[in-house]
Design a protein around this motif. Structure first.
Motif, PDB file in Angstrom:
ATOM      1  N   GLU A   1      24.166  55.067  23.340  1.00 17.48           N
ATOM      2  CA  GLU A   1      22.742  54.752  23.209  1.00 17.48           C
ATOM      3  C   GLU A   1      21.935  55.996  22.848  1.00 17.48           C
ATOM      4  O   GLU A   1      20.996  55.923  22.053  1.00 17.48           O
ATOM      5  CB  GLU A   1      22.211  54.117  24.503  1.00 17.48           C
ATOM      6  CG  GLU A   1      22.783  52.742  24.786  1.00 17.48           C
ATOM      7  CD  GLU A   1      22.560  51.755  23.648  1.00 17.48           C
ATOM      8  OE1 GLU A   1      21.477  51.753  23.035  1.00 17.48           O
ATOM      9  OE2 GLU A   1      23.481  50.968  23.359  1.00 17.48           O
ATOM     10  N   SER A   2      22.304  57.140  23.417  1.00 22.25           N
ATOM     11  CA  SER A   2      21.632  58.396  23.059  1.00 22.25           C
ATOM     12  C   SER A   2      21.866  58.721  21.593  1.00 22.25           C
ATOM     13  O   SER A   2      20.958  59.171  20.890  1.00 22.25           O
ATOM     14  CB  SER A   2      22.148  59.550  23.921  1.00 22.25           C
ATOM     15  OG  SER A   2      21.784  59.371  25.255  1.00 22.25           O
ATOM     16  N   ALA A   3      23.082  58.478  21.118  1.00 21.04           N
ATOM     17  CA  ALA A   3      23.398  58.742  19.717  1.00 21.04           C
ATOM     18  C   ALA A   3      22.626  57.804  18.791  1.00 21.04           C
ATOM     19  O   ALA A   3      22.164  58.219  17.727  1.00 21.04           O
ATOM     20  CB  ALA A   3      24.908  58.603  19.479  1.00 21.04           C
ATOM     21  N   VAL A   4      22.458  56.549  19.201  1.00 19.66           N
ATOM     22  CA  VAL A   4      21.679  55.604  18.403  1.00 19.66           C
ATOM     23  C   VAL A   4      20.243  56.102  18.271  1.00 19.66           C
ATOM     24  O   VAL A   4      19.674  56.145  17.173  1.00 19.66           O
ATOM     25  CB  VAL A   4      21.707  54.184  19.030  1.00 19.66           C
ATOM     26  CG1 VAL A   4      20.685  53.273  18.378  1.00 19.66           C
ATOM     27  CG2 VAL A   4      23.108  53.585  18.927  1.00 19.66           C
ATOM     28  N   ALA A   5      19.654  56.514  19.402  1.00 18.79           N
ATOM     29  CA  ALA A   5      18.265  56.994  19.384  1.00 18.79           C
ATOM     30  C   ALA A   5      18.138  58.278  18.564  1.00 18.79           C
ATOM     31  O   ALA A   5      17.224  58.413  17.745  1.00 18.79           O
ATOM     32  CB  ALA A   5      17.772  57.228  20.812  1.00 18.79           C
TER      33      ALA A   5
ATOM     34  N   VAL B   1      16.181  59.435  14.625  1.00 21.08           N
ATOM     35  CA  VAL B   1      15.248  60.552  14.481  1.00 21.08           C
ATOM     36  C   VAL B   1      15.764  61.583  13.473  1.00 21.08           C
ATOM     37  O   VAL B   1      14.985  62.178  12.737  1.00 21.08           O
ATOM     38  CB  VAL B   1      15.013  61.225  15.857  1.00 21.08           C
ATOM     39  CG1 VAL B   1      14.181  62.482  15.728  1.00 21.08           C
ATOM     40  CG2 VAL B   1      14.342  60.248  16.807  1.00 21.08           C
ATOM     41  N   THR B   2      17.078  61.778  13.449  1.00 23.55           N
ATOM     42  CA  THR B   2      17.665  62.839  12.617  1.00 23.55           C
ATOM     43  C   THR B   2      18.158  62.361  11.259  1.00 23.55           C
ATOM     44  O   THR B   2      18.723  63.142  10.503  1.00 23.55           O
ATOM     45  CB  THR B   2      18.839  63.504  13.357  1.00 23.55           C
ATOM     46  OG1 THR B   2      19.841  62.513  13.609  1.00 23.55           O
ATOM     47  CG2 THR B   2      18.391  64.132  14.656  1.00 23.55           C
ATOM     48  N   SER B   3      17.979  61.085  10.951  1.00 25.56           N
ATOM     49  CA  SER B   3      18.444  60.491   9.684  1.00 25.56           C
ATOM     50  C   SER B   3      19.950  60.638   9.497  1.00 25.56           C
ATOM     51  O   SER B   3      20.432  60.888   8.399  1.00 25.56           O
ATOM     52  CB  SER B   3      17.704  61.108   8.497  1.00 25.56           C
ATOM     53  OG  SER B   3      16.330  60.862   8.594  1.00 25.56           O
ATOM     54  N   ARG B   4      20.679  60.482  10.596  1.00 26.88           N
ATOM     55  CA  ARG B   4      22.143  60.460  10.540  1.00 26.88           C
ATOM     56  C   ARG B   4      22.608  59.069  10.959  1.00 26.88           C
ATOM     57  O   ARG B   4      21.873  58.337  11.603  1.00 26.88           O
ATOM     58  CB  ARG B   4      22.740  61.476  11.521  1.00 26.88           C
ATOM     59  CG  ARG B   4      22.445  62.908  11.229  1.00 26.88           C
ATOM     60  CD  ARG B   4      23.175  63.820  12.229  1.00 26.88           C
ATOM     61  NE  ARG B   4      22.886  65.196  11.964  1.00 26.88           N
ATOM     62  CZ  ARG B   4      22.102  65.965  12.712  1.00 26.88           C
ATOM     63  NH1 ARG B   4      21.544  65.490  13.805  1.00 26.88           N
ATOM     64  NH2 ARG B   4      21.869  67.216  12.381  1.00 26.88           N
TER      65      ARG B   4
END
Length: 119
Positions: A16-20, A24-27
């Motif tokens: 979930e942290s990676a999704v958020a 934000v980082t366009s990855r």
């Protein structure tokens, strides 16, 4: 020939942290996770970065002010990622409405908009 990777299970909070963070980082999510893995690898291998002190600060048991510039930058990046994740889970409008409370916001023109309590 393309190399394949085996599937990997991640804790839900990491995903979930990676999704958020990815938003934000366009990855993509896999790109974000790979980015974090590279950072972690470099941190643990670096003789100039005290990752134990970074972990203490992130856990709330160490002082940010005692860190060097690199360690402080790493801590700030992690704090930013954590804040982005938390912001993604908050919905005060729904919470206030569910509790029958009024609330106000600033619109795009800087005007205060008051949302009255609903019963």
């Amino acid at each position: 020939m393309a190399r394949t990777t085996p599937p990997t299970r991640l804790p839900a909070d990491v995903y979930e942290s990676a999704v958020a963070a990815a938003g934000v980082t366009s990855r993509t999510v896999p790109q974000q996770i790979a980015h974090w893995a590279r950072i972690g690898r470099e941190l643990e291998m670096s003789p100039r970065v005290n990752h134990r002190e970074i972990i203490r600060v992130l856990a709330g048991t160490g002082s940010y002010d005692t860190l060097g510039e690199q360690e402080q930058a790493i801590v700030r990046e992690e704090w930013t990622a954590r804040q982005s994740t938390l912001r993604g889970t908050l919905n005060y409008a729904d919470e206030f409405t569910a509790n029958g409370e009024s609330y106000s916001e600033i619109d795009e023109n800087g005007n205060v908009v008051v949302y009255p309590a609903r019963s």
